[in-house]
Design a protein around this motif. Structure first.
Motif, PDB file in Angstrom:
ATOM      1  N   ASN A 163      92.388  33.667  21.226  1.00 14.94           N
ATOM      2  CA  ASN A 163      92.192  32.531  22.113  1.00 14.94           C
ATOM      3  C   ASN A 163      91.857  33.061  23.509  1.00 14.94           C
ATOM      4  OD1 ASN A 163      94.646  33.340  23.264  1.00 14.94           O
ATOM      5  ND2 ASN A 163      95.816  31.997  21.917  1.00 14.94           N
ATOM      6  N   GLY A 164      91.776  32.147  24.462  1.00 14.23           N
ATOM      7  CA  GLY A 164      91.407  32.535  25.819  1.00 14.23           C
ATOM      8  C   GLY A 164      92.412  33.457  26.483  1.00 14.23           C
ATOM      9  N   VAL A 165      93.689  33.241  26.230  1.00 13.66           N
ATOM     10  CA  VAL A 165      94.719  34.098  26.823  1.00 13.66           C
ATOM     11  C   VAL A 165      94.615  35.507  26.249  1.00 13.66           C
ATOM     12  CG1 VAL A 165      97.211  34.445  27.056  1.00 13.66           C
ATOM     13  CG2 VAL A 165      96.250  32.160  27.261  1.00 13.66           C
ATOM     14  N   HIS A 166      94.388  35.588  24.952  1.00 11.96           N
ATOM     15  CA  HIS A 166      94.248  36.897  24.321  1.00 11.96           C
ATOM     16  C   HIS A 166      93.022  37.619  24.862  1.00 11.96           C
ATOM     17  CE1 HIS A 166      93.728  39.714  20.850  1.00 11.96           C
ATOM     18  NE2 HIS A 166      95.021  39.811  21.048  1.00 11.96           N
ATOM     19  N   ASP A 167      91.911  36.914  25.014  1.00 14.72           N
ATOM     20  CA  ASP A 167      90.714  37.517  25.604  1.00 14.72           C
ATOM     21  C   ASP A 167      90.982  37.975  27.034  1.00 14.72           C
ATOM     22  OD1 ASP A 167      89.171  37.225  23.365  1.00 14.72           O
ATOM     23  OD2 ASP A 167      88.155  35.411  24.050  1.00 14.72           O
ATOM     24  N   PHE A 168      91.703  37.166  27.809  1.00  8.20           N
ATOM     25  CA  PHE A 168      92.039  37.513  29.188  1.00  8.20           C
ATOM     26  C   PHE A 168      92.856  38.805  29.225  1.00  8.20           C
ATOM     27  CE2 PHE A 168      95.041  37.323  32.734  1.00  8.20           C
ATOM     28  CZ  PHE A 168      94.188  37.198  33.807  1.00  8.20           C
ATOM     29  N   LEU A 169      93.844  38.908  28.355  1.00  6.59           N
ATOM     30  CA  LEU A 169      94.679  40.111  28.322  1.00  6.59           C
ATOM     31  C   LEU A 169      93.883  41.337  27.869  1.00  6.59           C
ATOM     32  CD1 LEU A 169      97.990  38.644  26.877  1.00  6.59           C
ATOM     33  CD2 LEU A 169      97.522  39.356  29.228  1.00  6.59           C
ATOM     34  N   LEU A 170      92.979  41.143  26.908  1.00  6.71           N
ATOM     35  CA  LEU A 170      92.126  42.254  26.478  1.00  6.71           C
ATOM     36  C   LEU A 170      91.210  42.729  27.605  1.00  6.71           C
ATOM     37  CD1 LEU A 170      91.112  41.287  22.844  1.00  6.71           C
ATOM     38  CD2 LEU A 170      92.316  43.342  23.558  1.00  6.71           C
ATOM     39  N   VAL A 211      85.249  49.920  26.841  1.00  2.27           N
ATOM     40  CA  VAL A 211      83.973  49.422  27.375  1.00  2.27           C
ATOM     41  C   VAL A 211      83.320  48.466  26.384  1.00  2.27           C
ATOM     42  CG1 VAL A 211      81.623  50.109  27.992  1.00  2.27           C
ATOM     43  CG2 VAL A 211      83.555  51.345  28.929  1.00  2.27           C
ATOM     44  N   LEU A 212      83.351  48.820  25.103  1.00  5.64           N
ATOM     45  CA  LEU A 212      82.715  47.981  24.089  1.00  5.64           C
ATOM     46  C   LEU A 212      83.440  46.651  23.928  1.00  5.64           C
ATOM     47  CD1 LEU A 212      81.861  50.701  21.423  1.00  5.64           C
ATOM     48  CD2 LEU A 212      80.407  49.762  23.226  1.00  5.64           C
ATOM     49  N   ILE A 213      84.771  46.660  23.914  1.00  5.14           N
ATOM     50  CA  ILE A 213      85.531  45.409  23.816  1.00  5.14           C
ATOM     51  C   ILE A 213      85.288  44.559  25.053  1.00  5.14           C
ATOM     52  CG2 ILE A 213      87.872  44.449  23.839  1.00  5.14           C
ATOM     53  CD1 ILE A 213      88.705  46.832  22.084  1.00  5.14           C
ATOM     54  N   HIS A 214      85.337  45.189  26.218  1.00  6.62           N
ATOM     55  CA  HIS A 214      85.113  44.489  27.485  1.00  6.62           C
ATOM     56  C   HIS A 214      83.714  43.869  27.512  1.00  6.62           C
ATOM     57  CE1 HIS A 214      86.607  44.188  31.696  1.00  6.62           C
ATOM     58  NE2 HIS A 214      85.322  44.092  31.985  1.00  6.62           N
ATOM     59  N   GLY A 215      82.736  44.643  27.071  1.00  4.05           N
ATOM     60  CA  GLY A 215      81.355  44.146  27.044  1.00  4.05           C
ATOM     61  C   GLY A 215      81.169  43.026  26.042  1.00  4.05           C
ATOM     62  N   TRP A 216      81.788  43.140  24.868  1.00  8.93           N
ATOM     63  CA  TRP A 216      81.638  42.098  23.858  1.00  8.93           C
ATOM     64  C   TRP A 216      82.236  40.783  24.345  1.00  8.93           C
ATOM     65  CZ3 TRP A 216      79.190  39.709  20.433  1.00  8.93           C
ATOM     66  CH2 TRP A 216      79.779  38.689  19.699  1.00  8.93           C
ATOM     67  N   ILE A 217      83.422  40.830  24.900  1.00  9.76           N
ATOM     68  CA  ILE A 217      84.049  39.583  25.357  1.00  9.76           C
ATOM     69  C   ILE A 217      83.219  38.961  26.478  1.00  9.76           C
ATOM     70  CG2 ILE A 217      86.083  38.595  26.474  1.00  9.76           C
ATOM     71  CD1 ILE A 217      87.773  40.627  24.935  1.00  9.76           C
ATOM     72  N   GLY A 218      82.753  39.775  27.406  1.00 10.43           N
ATOM     73  CA  GLY A 218      81.942  39.244  28.499  1.00 10.43           C
ATOM     74  C   GLY A 218      80.633  38.659  28.018  1.00 10.43           C
ATOM     75  N   LEU A 219      79.938  39.366  27.132  1.00  6.78           N
ATOM     76  CA  LEU A 219      78.666  38.846  26.616  1.00  6.78           C
ATOM     77  C   LEU A 219      78.878  37.635  25.723  1.00  6.78           C
ATOM     78  CD1 LEU A 219      76.769  42.163  25.948  1.00  6.78           C
ATOM     79  CD2 LEU A 219      76.175  40.392  27.597  1.00  6.78           C
ATOM     80  N   TRP A 220      79.969  37.617  24.955  1.00 10.21           N
ATOM     81  CA  TRP A 220      80.270  36.455  24.132  1.00 10.21           C
ATOM     82  C   TRP A 220      80.479  35.220  25.013  1.00 10.21           C
ATOM     83  CZ3 TRP A 220      84.551  33.265  23.921  1.00 10.21           C
ATOM     84  CH2 TRP A 220      84.546  32.334  22.881  1.00 10.21           C
ATOM     85  N   GLN A 221      81.194  35.400  26.123  1.00  9.84           N
ATOM     86  CA  GLN A 221      81.432  34.270  27.021  1.00  9.84           C
ATOM     87  C   GLN A 221      80.136  33.786  27.660  1.00  9.84           C
ATOM     88  OE1 GLN A 221      84.466  35.699  29.673  1.00  9.84           O
ATOM     89  NE2 GLN A 221      86.116  35.192  28.241  1.00  9.84           N
ATOM     90  N   VAL A 222      79.294  34.721  28.068  1.00 16.16           N
ATOM     91  CA  VAL A 222      78.017  34.328  28.675  1.00 16.16           C
ATOM     92  C   VAL A 222      77.134  33.615  27.657  1.00 16.16           C
ATOM     93  CG1 VAL A 222      75.859  35.251  29.629  1.00 16.16           C
ATOM     94  CG2 VAL A 222      78.048  36.073  30.478  1.00 16.16           C
ATOM     95  N   LEU A 223      77.038  34.162  26.449  1.00 13.18           N
ATOM     96  CA  LEU A 223      76.208  33.524  25.425  1.00 13.18           C
ATOM     97  C   LEU A 223      76.761  32.155  25.036  1.00 13.18           C
ATOM     98  CD1 LEU A 223      75.385  36.562  23.109  1.00 13.18           C
ATOM     99  CD2 LEU A 223      73.841  35.363  24.661  1.00 13.18           C
ATOM    100  N   THR A 224      78.066  32.028  24.945  1.00 17.01           N
ATOM    101  CA  THR A 224      78.663  30.745  24.586  1.00 17.01           C
ATOM    102  C   THR A 224      78.443  29.702  25.676  1.00 17.01           C
ATOM    103  OG1 THR A 224      80.372  31.980  23.418  1.00 17.01           O
ATOM    104  CG2 THR A 224      80.770  29.666  23.716  1.00 17.01           C
ATOM    105  N   ASP A 225      78.469  30.141  26.929  1.00 18.95           N
ATOM    106  CA  ASP A 225      78.304  29.204  28.040  1.00 18.95           C
ATOM    107  C   ASP A 225      76.856  28.785  28.254  1.00 18.95           C
ATOM    108  OD1 ASP A 225      80.993  29.172  28.567  1.00 18.95           O
ATOM    109  OD2 ASP A 225      80.893  30.590  30.229  1.00 18.95           O
ATOM    110  N   TYR A 226      75.914  29.710  28.081  1.00 23.03           N
ATOM    111  CA  TYR A 226      74.556  29.442  28.519  1.00 23.03           C
ATOM    112  C   TYR A 226      73.525  29.263  27.410  1.00 23.03           C
ATOM    113  CZ  TYR A 226      76.352  30.528  33.101  1.00 23.03           C
ATOM    114  OH  TYR A 226      77.090  30.518  34.248  1.00 23.03           O
TER     115      TYR A 226
END
Length: 114
Positions: A11-18, A67-82
């Motif tokens: 969930n969002g909290v888990h992503d935030f902690l990661l 780096v890969l986990i950080h990048g995946w979560i960030g790109l997933w959020q951008v793709l989901t939003d836009y």
């Protein structure tokens, strides 16, 4: 409750902690590398002996995975939003996953010489 199956976390909290934990690992790794470069006369021999140590190899792999986990979560959020078209978003996520796996295996083979 809506479940996101393509998110790395539950969930969002888990992503935030990661995101925060991977950022801490990347910061510690950066400090580790900068301190090595600042306090060592860098030559090929010192560089290969530095990366020949098990601690540095494990820490480098941990930083790479972070780096890969950080990048995946960030790109997933951008793709989901836009990206609103679900087929396009799924295709882009598949491309991102393929690239991230390529980075992981490249780092694994380069670092461990497998």
């Amino acid at each position: 409750m809506v479940k996101n199956v393509s998110s790395f976390g539950r969930n969002g909290v888990h992503d935030f902690l990661l995101i925060r934990s991977t950022a801490i690992i990347m910061t510690l790794y950066t400090i580790y590398l900068v301190s090595f470069c600042a306090f060592t006369d860098i030559s090929y021999a010192s560089w290969t002996s530095f990366f020949g140590g098990t601690f540095t190899k494990v820490f480098t792999m941990l930083a790479l995975v972070s780096v890969l986990i950080h990048g995946w979560i960030g790109l997933w959020q951008v793709l989901t939003d836009y990206v609103k078209c679900s087929k396009l978003r799924g295709g882009l996520q598949l491309v991102v996953i393929a690239i991230l796996f390529g980075y992981f295996f490249s780092g694994l083979f380069v670092l461990w010489g497998a």
